[in-house]
Design an enzyme around this catalytic site. Structure first.
Site, short mmCIF file in Angstrom:
data_model
loop_
_atom_site.label_atom_id
_atom_site.label_comp_id
_atom_site.label_asym_id
_atom_site.label_seq_id
_atom_site.Cartn_x
_atom_site.Cartn_y
_atom_site.Cartn_z
CG ASP A 32 -1.86 -1.22 1.24
OD1 ASP A 32 -2.14 -1.78 0.18
OD2 ASP A 32 -2.13 -1.74 2.25
CD GLU A 208 -9.30 -3.70 -1.80
OE1 GLU A 208 -9.68 -3.84 -0.62
OE2 GLU A 208 -8.40 -4.80 -2.27
#
Length: 318
Positions: A32, A208
């Site tokens: 991420d 997402e």
């Protein structure tokens, strides 16, 4: 002859390894990516995978920060934030993004809320703040900015994850986030309060990992897409930070050995860079991921060209 052949193969393998920059972080598993640039240095905020090789779910205890000035050598500033920083939080350290405003650094994180009088649990978004890009960071408001009870369009408890934040040219800040649906709000100038209501926007194939930014008059919303396992990265464009968003297509195909991917996009020293994660380190996988970076190119009309995933990565810059 066999000895010479063995030496030649060893040299070739060694040369290939030396040229293989991706993944850029090799001593820990990271995921991420969230890059920012401050005073000529690129800082990379990341999640941290610590699940075992046989694990079937995430174990992400904290967030790291790395920095570079040449896109080749990365300094690990260590663990600078974890869910333990927040008295209301529990569970894993999901995707996060740090952004600077008025000399302070606001780190928007997704984790989980304890069951208490405020929330019955579920994913939540918090904000940490520091005077420096490498901390120390503390809870900016002493409570979650978003809890599961504030969003009711999706019934699962993990829909409030993966915040991405941008500040427009007029000073207005926006935050997008979500799993299963894309939500957005305006933020007050203090960056720790929501200004107005929570909005849900229809984005084609959104699942997402959104990343919002502005470049040369265009607003970009880049995200992981639903319907594919592994995920791919798709994007929309708009002339306003609140849309309407026009779907533009896929820019990153599946990544090796990981069913998730996550975009982090930045311009630095005259080049555009696309950060993401895959599972290609030894013993890596979907719960033991590693961050990579490759070049990002735009067409004359502002649309994004397909990302070419490489093991070589990007060249050093001065």
């Amino acid at each position: 002859m066999k000895k010479l052949l063995t030496i030649a193969i060893t040299v070739i393998i060694g040369s290939a390894t030396a040229l293989a920059q991706n993944p850029i972080i090799k001593h820990v598993f990271t995921a991420d990516p969230s890059p920012i640039v401050h005073k000529g240095t690129l800082y990379l905020y990341t999640g941290h995978d610590t699940a075992s090789v046989t694990a079937t779910n995430y174990k992400m205890p904290d967030w790291h920060v790395f920095s570079t000035t040449d896109m080749k050598n990365w300094k690990d500033h260590g663990v600078l934030l974890s869910p333990h920083t927040f008295s209301w939080a529990t569970g894993d350290a999901y995707a996060a993004q740090c952004i600077e405003r008025d000399g302070k650094f606001y780190w928007f994180v997704s984790t989980f809320h304890k069951k208490d009088s405020v929330s019955g649990g579920g994913a939540a978004i918090g904000v940490a703040v520091s005077d420096k890009p490498t901390g120390p960071f503390k809870d900016a408001i002493g409570k979650a900015l978003v809890v599961n009870e504030m969003t009711t369009d999706k019934k699962h408890s993990w829909d409030d994850i993966d915040p991405t934040v941008m500040i427009d040219d007029d000073g207005q800040a926006y935050m997008y986030w979500g799993n299963g649906s894309c939500k957005w709000v305006k933020l007050k100038k203090n960056m720790i309060e929501i200004d107005g209501g929570i909005n849900v926007v229809s984005i084609k194939n959104f699942i997402e990992g959104p990343w919002i930014y502005k470049r040369k008059g265009w607003y970009y919303l880049v995200y992981a897409s639903v319907g594919t396992k592994p995920e791919m990265i798709e994007y929309c464009m708009a002339k306003s930070p609140t849309g309407p968003w026009e779907y533009k297509g896929i820019i990153q195909e599946n990544v090796p050995n990981s069913f998730t991917t996550h975009p982090g996009i930045i311009d630095y020293k005259g080049k555009s860079y696309f950060f993401y994660h895959n599972g290609t380190l030894p013993t890596g996988g979907s719960y033991r991921r590693s961050i990579c970076v490759d070049y990002m190119y735009y067409n004359e009309d502002g649309t994004i060209q397909k990302i070419i995933q490489t093991t070589e990565g990007v060249k050093p810059v001065k």
